[in-house]
Design a protein around this motif. Structure first.
Motif, PDB file in Angstrom:
ATOM      1  N   TRP A   6      33.061  39.941  25.943  1.00 24.27           N
ATOM      2  CA  TRP A   6      31.639  39.629  26.079  1.00 24.27           C
ATOM      3  C   TRP A   6      31.366  38.173  25.694  1.00 24.27           C
ATOM      4  N   ILE A   7      32.013  37.691  24.638  1.00 27.20           N
ATOM      5  CA  ILE A   7      31.804  36.297  24.219  1.00 27.20           C
ATOM      6  C   ILE A   7      32.326  35.338  25.291  1.00 27.20           C
ATOM      7  N   ARG A   8      33.489  35.656  25.898  1.00 31.28           N
ATOM      8  CA  ARG A   8      34.031  34.791  26.957  1.00 31.28           C
ATOM      9  C   ARG A   8      33.063  34.708  28.131  1.00 31.28           C
ATOM     10  N   GLU A   9      32.432  35.836  28.461  1.00 29.48           N
ATOM     11  CA  GLU A   9      31.551  35.878  29.624  1.00 29.48           C
ATOM     12  C   GLU A   9      30.125  35.418  29.310  1.00 29.48           C
ATOM     13  N   ASN A  10      29.757  35.427  28.012  1.00 31.13           N
ATOM     14  CA  ASN A  10      28.373  35.100  27.635  1.00 31.13           C
ATOM     15  C   ASN A  10      28.329  34.153  26.432  1.00 31.13           C
ATOM     16  N   PRO A  11      29.007  33.013  26.484  1.00 27.84           N
ATOM     17  CA  PRO A  11      29.036  32.129  25.306  1.00 27.84           C
ATOM     18  C   PRO A  11      27.663  31.619  24.906  1.00 27.84           C
ATOM     19  N   ASP A  12      26.803  31.321  25.875  1.00 24.65           N
ATOM     20  CA  ASP A  12      25.471  30.808  25.548  1.00 24.65           C
ATOM     21  C   ASP A  12      24.628  31.876  24.859  1.00 24.65           C
ATOM     22  N   SER A  27      30.516  29.816  19.542  1.00 26.08           N
ATOM     23  CA  SER A  27      31.369  30.160  20.682  1.00 26.08           C
ATOM     24  C   SER A  27      32.534  29.185  20.849  1.00 26.08           C
ATOM     25  N   ALA A  28      32.312  27.905  20.597  1.00 32.98           N
ATOM     26  CA  ALA A  28      33.389  26.926  20.795  1.00 32.98           C
ATOM     27  C   ALA A  28      34.569  27.243  19.886  1.00 32.98           C
ATOM     28  N   THR A  29      34.291  27.537  18.621  1.00 31.57           N
ATOM     29  CA  THR A  29      35.361  27.871  17.668  1.00 31.57           C
ATOM     30  C   THR A  29      36.072  29.142  18.073  1.00 31.57           C
ATOM     31  N   VAL A  30      35.290  30.167  18.409  1.00 34.34           N
ATOM     32  CA  VAL A  30      35.874  31.467  18.765  1.00 34.34           C
ATOM     33  C   VAL A  30      36.719  31.349  20.030  1.00 34.34           C
ATOM     34  N   LEU A  31      36.187  30.692  21.050  1.00 32.32           N
ATOM     35  CA  LEU A  31      36.897  30.612  22.328  1.00 32.32           C
ATOM     36  C   LEU A  31      38.131  29.720  22.241  1.00 32.32           C
ATOM     37  N   ASP A  32      38.090  28.697  21.393  1.00 32.30           N
ATOM     38  CA  ASP A  32      39.275  27.858  21.206  1.00 32.30           C
ATOM     39  C   ASP A  32      40.401  28.665  20.562  1.00 32.30           C
TER      40      ASP A  32
END
Length: 427
Positions: A6-12, A27-32
Motif C-alpha cells: 500500500w505504501i509503494r502504491e500510495n506514498p503521497d 515514505s522516502a525513508t520507508v521506500l528506500d
C-alpha cells in the motif's frame, strides 16, 4: 503496522496520514529501505541459482576430464558462498531497519477524523444526562470517600506508594458490584464472550497490539521478562494472532474484567489526588475481531454498548471524536466517552472505543479467508472500555452523592448490593 504494498502504491497518501499525526513525511525513508532490501533479495536469488548451477557443472566437468574447469567452478562456488553470507546479513539488517521504522509509526487516521494536534481539536458528537441537578455544592470523590472512611490513600501509600488506594466496606462492595454488573450486561445482552486471560504477557503479545517497542516506559516488567497488562485489549486481541479465521465466524467479540497496570511515566503532577490516575485499576474491556467491511458499524455498536452502561448507572456523559493528534498509537478512529464529574465540574474520560483497522492484525499476523477462496486478508480489530471500573466508581460516587455525604446506589446496582439503596457512614 502498514502494508508495504500500500505504501509503494500510495506514498503521497501515506505521507499525508503521517502529517496529520504530527510527523514528517516517511515514505522516502520507508521506500528506500524497501528497495534496498528487495534488491538484496534479488541478488540472493540470483547467487543461489548460480551456485546451484555451478555445483552441477562441477560434476559434469570432472566426468569430461576437465579438472581445470572443475577447479575454477569450485573457486566460484566458494566465492558465491561468501557473497551469499554477506548479502544475507545485509538483507537481514535492512529488514530489521525497515521493521524498526514501520513499527514506530502510528496508524493512519480515517478520513473523517478531525484534524488537530491535541485534545483542543476534539469534536463533541453527542451528550446525555443532566449535569446540573444538585441543590448543594457537590464534593469530589476522594472527599466523599474519606469522609465515609471507605477510601484510604494513606494506608495504600504505606503498602505500595503513591497512585494506589484501599477501598473498604460499602465502597469496596460498590466497586465489585459495578464490575459484575458491567460484565453481566456485555455477556448476557451484548453478545460478548467472557474471557479470563493471563495478566502477564510476553513481548510479542505487546508488540502485536502496538504497546512495544514504543511505549515500554509506560509498562511494568517482571524480572523474568513478563509484562503486566496495561489493558485486557492486549491478550484479547492477540487471541487472533497467527491464525487464519473463517469469514463466516466473524465478528468475534470478547470481554474481560481484569486488573490493569500502568507506570504513568508521563503523568507526573497530574491527578495526584484521588483515584483518577492510578498504577493499578480494574477495567471491563471489549474487543472485536471483524471483517473489514463491517468494522465501522462495529465501532458504533461497541460505543453504544459502553454508553448503555453509563445510562443505566444514571451518569451524565458525552461522546467525543478524537482529533488525529490526540488518538492512540494503533487507532484509525476513536470515540472517547467522558463522564461528568460534578465535584470537578469537568468531563473526564472513562472509555475509549477505537477501530484499529488492519494495523494490529498486520503486526499479529491475524487473517481471515472467505469461503471458497484461497487468498487471505488481515482482519480488523477494535477495542473499547466497557468501562473502567475505578472511574465508574468515581462517577457514581460524585453523581449520586447526597447532601449528608451518603451515596445513593443506582437502581441497576442494587441487586449486586444486597438490595442496599444508600451507602452511609454507618455502613
Amino acid at each position: 503496522m502498514f502494508d508495504l504494498k500500500w505504501i509503494r502504491e500510495n506514498p503521497d497518501a501515506f505521507d499525508r496520514a503521517m502529517r496529520r499525526r504530527g510527523l514528517e513525511p516517511q515514505s522516502a525513508t520507508v521506500l528506500d529501505l524497501d528497495a534496498r532490501r528487495r534488491e538484496a533479495q534479488t541478488q540472493l536469488q540470483e547467487m543461489q541459482s548460480r551456485r546451484n548451477a555451478a555445483s552441477k557443472e562441477i560434476g559434469q566437468k570432472k566426468q569430461a576430464g576437465d579438472d581445470a574447469g572443475a577447479e575454477a567452478l569450485k573457486q566460484e562456488v566458494s566465492q558465491l558462498k561468501q557473497s551469499l553470507s554477506e548479502t544475507e546479513e545485509r538483507e537481514r539488517q535492512l529488514a530489521r531497519e525497515l521493521e524498526e521504522v514501520l513499527s514506530g509509526l502510528p496508524n493512519a487516521p480515517a478520513d473523517d477524523v478531525p484534524d488537530g494536534e491535541d485534545e483542543s481539536a476534539n469534536v463533541v458528537v453527542r451528550s446525555w444526562g443532566d449535569t446540573d441537578r444538585f441543590g448543594f455544592t457537590p464534593r469530589q470523590h476522594f472527599e466523599l470517600g474519606e469522609s465515609l472512611a471507605m477510601m484510604d490513600f494513606e494506608d495504600a501509600a504505606k503498602l505500595a506508594g503513591s497512585r494506589f488506594v484501599v477501598l473498604r466496606g460499602g465502597l469496596a462492595r460498590l466497586h465489585r458490584a459495578i464490575a459484575q454488573f458491567m460484565i453481566d450486561v456485555h455477556v448476557t445482552e451484548n453478545g460478548y464472550e467472557e474471557v479470563v486471560p493471563p495478566f502477564l504477557v510476553n513481548s510479542k503479545t505487546l508488540y502485536g497490539t502496538g504497546q512495544l517497542p514504543k511505549f515500554g516506559e509506560d509498562l511494568f516488567q517482571t524480572t523474568e521478562g513478563y509484562w503486566l497488562i496495561p489493558t485486557a485489549e492486549v491478550p484479547l486481541a492477540n487471541l487472533a494472532a497467527d491464525k487464519i479465521l473463517h469469514a463466516e465466524d466473524l465478528p468475534q467479540r470478547y470481554t474481560a474484567l481484569t486488573p490493569c497496570f500502568r507506570a504513568e511515566a508521563g503523568a507526573a503532577g497530574k491527578d495526584t489526588r484521588g483515584m483518577l490516575r492510578q498504577h493499578q485499576f480494574e477495567k471491563v474491556e471489549l474487543v472485536s475481531v471483524t471483517h473489514p467491511d463491517r468494522s465501522w458499524d462495529e465501532l458504533e455498536r461497541m460505543t453504544g454498548c459502553a454508553e448503555d452502561i453509563l445510562q443505566r448507572l444514571e451518569i451524565p456523559y458525552r461522546v467525543v471524536a478524537l482529533s488525529a493528534g490526540d488518538m492512540g498509537f494503533a487507532a484509525r478512529k476513536t470515540y472517547d466517552i467522558e463522564v461528568w464529574l460534578p465535584g470537578q465540574e469537568l468531563y473526564r474520560e472513562i472509555s475509549s472505543c477505537s477501530n484499529c483497522g488492519p494495523f494490529q492484525a498486520l503486526r499479529m499476523q491475524a487473517r481471515f479467508r472467505a469461503a471458497g477462496e484461497k487468498a487471505t486478508a488481515p482482519v480488523h480489530t477494535l477495542n473499547g472500555s466497557g468501562v473502567a471500573v475505578g472511574r465508574a466508581l468515581i462517577a457514581v460516587v460524585e453523581n449520586h452523592q447526597q447532601a449528608d455525604g451518603s451515596i445513593a446506589v443506582p437502581a441497576a446496582l442494587r441487586p449486586y448490593m444486597g438490595g442496599a439503596e444508600v451507602i452511609s457512614p454507618d455502613g
